[in-house]
Design an enzyme around this catalytic site. Structure first.
Site, PDB file in Angstrom:
ATOM      1  NE  ARG A   1      98.024  44.392  11.441  1.00  0.00           N
ATOM      2  CZ  ARG A   1      97.026  44.424  10.338  1.00  0.00           C
ATOM      3  NH1 ARG A   1      96.894  45.170   9.606  1.00  0.00           N
ATOM      4  NH2 ARG A   1      96.399  43.686  10.514  1.00  0.00           N
TER       5      ARG A   1
ATOM      6  NE  ARG B   1      98.357  41.183   8.326  1.00  0.00           N
ATOM      7  CZ  ARG B   1      98.323  42.191   7.556  1.00  0.00           C
ATOM      8  NH1 ARG B   1      99.378  42.700   6.933  1.00  0.00           N
ATOM      9  NH2 ARG B   1      97.041  42.498   7.088  1.00  0.00           N
TER      10      ARG B   1
HETATM   11  O1  CP3 Z   1     101.636  43.321  15.114  1.00  0.00           O
HETATM   12  C1  CP3 Z   1     100.712  44.190  15.183  1.00  0.00           C
HETATM   13  O2  CP3 Z   1     100.801  45.241  14.545  1.00  0.00           O
HETATM   14  C2  CP3 Z   1      99.559  44.265  16.335  1.00  0.00           C
HETATM   15  C3  CP3 Z   1      98.254  43.953  15.942  1.00  0.00           C
HETATM   16  C4  CP3 Z   1      97.602  44.727  14.956  1.00  0.00           C
HETATM   17  C5  CP3 Z   1      96.360  44.136  14.379  1.00  0.00           C
HETATM   18  N1  CP3 Z   1      95.535  45.054  13.624  1.00  0.00           N
HETATM   19  C6  CP3 Z   1      96.148  42.900  14.346  1.00  0.00           C
HETATM   20  C7  CP3 Z   1      95.323  41.946  13.605  1.00  0.00           C
HETATM   21  C8  CP3 Z   1      97.353  46.140  14.404  1.00  0.00           C
HETATM   22  C9  CP3 Z   1      98.495  47.240  14.860  1.00  0.00           C
HETATM   23  C10 CP3 Z   1      96.327  46.406  13.523  1.00  0.00           C
HETATM   24  C11 CP3 Z   1      95.926  47.569  12.990  1.00  0.00           C
HETATM   25  C12 CP3 Z   1      94.972  47.514  11.896  1.00  0.00           C
HETATM   26  N2  CP3 Z   1      93.887  46.855  11.853  1.00  0.00           N
HETATM   27  C13 CP3 Z   1      95.015  48.554  10.951  1.00  0.00           C
HETATM   28  C14 CP3 Z   1      96.020  49.486  10.711  1.00  0.00           C
HETATM   29  C15 CP3 Z   1      97.022  49.320   9.848  1.00  0.00           C
HETATM   30  C16 CP3 Z   1      97.172  48.712   8.554  1.00  0.00           C
HETATM   31  O3  CP3 Z   1      97.273  47.863   8.253  1.00  0.00           O
HETATM   32  O4  CP3 Z   1      96.666  49.960   7.822  1.00  0.00           O
HETATM   33  C17 CP3 Z   1      93.877  48.320  10.251  1.00  0.00           C
HETATM   34  C18 CP3 Z   1      93.359  49.077   8.915  1.00  0.00           C
HETATM   35  C19 CP3 Z   1      93.000  47.398  10.836  1.00  0.00           C
HETATM   36  C20 CP3 Z   1      91.807  46.760  10.482  1.00  0.00           C
HETATM   37  C21 CP3 Z   1      91.888  45.006  10.065  1.00  0.00           C
HETATM   38  N3  CP3 Z   1      92.000  44.285  11.205  1.00  0.00           N
HETATM   39  C22 CP3 Z   1      91.979  44.613   8.806  1.00  0.00           C
HETATM   40  C23 CP3 Z   1      91.530  45.296   7.441  1.00  0.00           C
HETATM   41  C24 CP3 Z   1      91.942  43.252   9.050  1.00  0.00           C
HETATM   42  C25 CP3 Z   1      91.767  41.983   7.938  1.00  0.00           C
HETATM   43  C26 CP3 Z   1      93.022  41.786   7.187  1.00  0.00           C
HETATM   44  C27 CP3 Z   1      94.366  41.766   7.929  1.00  0.00           C
HETATM   45  O5  CP3 Z   1      94.839  42.601   8.257  1.00  0.00           O
HETATM   46  O6  CP3 Z   1      94.588  40.467   8.215  1.00  0.00           O
HETATM   47  C28 CP3 Z   1      92.262  43.017  10.314  1.00  0.00           C
HETATM   48  C29 CP3 Z   1      92.492  41.793  11.208  1.00  0.00           C
HETATM   49  C30 CP3 Z   1      93.659  41.531  11.753  1.00  0.00           C
HETATM   50  N4  CP3 Z   1      94.093  42.685  12.925  1.00  0.00           N
HETATM   51  C31 CP3 Z   1      94.452  40.384  11.962  1.00  0.00           C
HETATM   52  C32 CP3 Z   1      95.434  40.676  12.921  1.00  0.00           C
HETATM   53  C33 CP3 Z   1      96.524  39.719  13.395  1.00  0.00           C
HETATM   54  C34 CP3 Z   1      94.287  39.184  11.216  1.00  0.00           C
HETATM   55  C35 CP3 Z   1      93.090  38.330  11.635  1.00  0.00           C
HETATM   56  C36 CP3 Z   1      93.276  37.012  11.979  1.00  0.00           C
HETATM   57  O7  CP3 Z   1      94.412  36.595  12.687  1.00  0.00           O
HETATM   58  O8  CP3 Z   1      92.614  36.262  11.773  1.00  0.00           O
END
Ligand code: CP3
Length: 341
Positions: A26, A30
């Protein structure tokens, strides 16, 4: 074209490296103000993720701003349900929500196996643009969710501490569960292969909710599908990260993958003994990055020391938390670079 910094790829293949490669789950998004500025410009997370030029821009930011040894494509694991015909929304401060969820074989028949170019072409375009812009500086990581973790979101419809709605299906309708898991698996294999064809240098499978299953359920509902993915992807190294699946480390270690990701609950020496023949990745508690700079250095050195002599990629044990100070992140990365050999 050869990569200028191929430390991560060589470590993934189990080769000796001059120093330990480091990146962060991630890392894109973030924590960086520069990310938030691009997200603002895009309007929303989904807008950003579906605009390839902007997705490429935030993918590269951590390489320039944090000095990591790899980029990971900016996307989400939930693009697979979307590509299968089940769209998601990203609700501010709450996370992903699926307006419609899947519960029966009839619901399932409304969905299709995702066609990567037709349904997920925007991710592939982002990979192509990123590869060009990176100019072979560091490898690019592609990724997907493990079928069980995707199943959780498609049935539950949102995040949950227990995923009891999702797990209920495993007990009440295992045929439905297996049919959906297989459809997700077929979509995921095609998607990962397309990411590789577009330029991904290695791929990671995130089983973020592995830890909610019992060992026997994990063996029935998650591992066989991850195994299919590992057996199908022969082009590049595959990393399997199953959070909380300490009970399945031996079986995960026997998969056809190159790297096994570890969370911080997994004891390092115990894991080395259980998985002697694969590269390990991890496993610093992301909360360590709230500590003082001195404390971070101490913890990182201790971790690296414990992995010494085993093929290893330094990382956190899960994604970096959004309120982490980027300077603390830089301290983590710099310490790995300075201290490891
Ligand atoms: O830098 C990276 O790793 C690249 C991007 C990436 C995102 N999501 C962007 C994102 C990756 C690899 C993921 C994977 C992901 N998404 C997982 C597996 C990894 C883990 O953390 O266990 C899961 C379970 C998700 C589902 C998901 N997406 C959730 C639960 C959420 C909300 C909470 C959070 O993580 O912020 C997201 C949103 C999300 N995915 C954001 C980002 C940058 C935040 C949204 C925003 O910018 O408003």
């Amino acid at each position: 074209m050869e990569l200028k910094n191929d430390l991560l790829l060589r470590a993934a293949r189990g080769e000796k490296t001059e120093r330990t490669p480091v990146w962060m789950m991630r890392q894109a998004g973030r924590i960086l103000a520069e990310y938030r500025a691009v997200r603002e410009k895009a309007g929303s997370f989904i807008q950003l993720a579906t605009t390839p030029e902007l997705a490429a821009e935030v993918t590269i930011q951590p390489v320039d701003l944090l000095g990591v040894d790899a980029a990971i494509i900016f996307s989400d694991i939930l693009v697979i349900p979307e590509g299968m015909g089940l769209p998601y929304e990203m609700v501010e401060q709450r996370g992903p929500v699926f307006p419609k969820t899947v519960h029966t074989l009839d619901d399932l028949n409304q969905l299709h196996i995702a066609d990567p170019e037709a349904d997920l072409g925007y991710v592939l375009d982002a990979i192509r643009i990123t590869k060009k812009a990176l100019a072979n500086r560091v490898p690019l990581i592609g990724f997907a969710g493990a079928p069980f973790t995707i199943f959780c979101y498609m049935t539950e419809g949102k995040g949950s501490k227990t995923f009891s709605v999702a797990k209920k299906h495993l007990y009440t309708d295992p045929i439905f569960a297996h049919t959906l898991l297989q459809k997700i698996t077929d979509s995921t294999i095609a998607y990962l292969k397309a990411q590789i064809a577009a330029g991904a240098d290695l791929v990671q499978v995130f089983d973020s909710w592995a830890g909610i299953l019992s060992p026997s359920q994990y063996r029935e509902f998650s591992l066989p599908y991850i195994k299919q993915i590992c057996d199908a992807i022969t082009e590049v190294p595959v990393t399997v990260f199953a959070k909380g699946a300490y009970f399945a480390r031996t079986e995960i270690g026997q998969l056809n993958c190159s790297v096994v990701g570890m969370d911080w609950n997994m004891d390092i020496s115990e894991t080395r003994a259980l998985i002697p023949n694969k590269t390990l990745q991890g496993n610093l508690d992301p909360c360590v990055l709230y500590a003082s700079f001195d404390q971070i250095k101490k913890e990182v050195k201790q971790m690296i020391h414990q992995f010494e002599g085993h093929p290893y990629i330094a990382n956190l044990g899960h994604g970096v938390y959004p309120d982490t100070d980027p300077d603390k992140v830089r301290c983590f990365i710099e310490t790995v670079k300075e201290y490891s050999h």
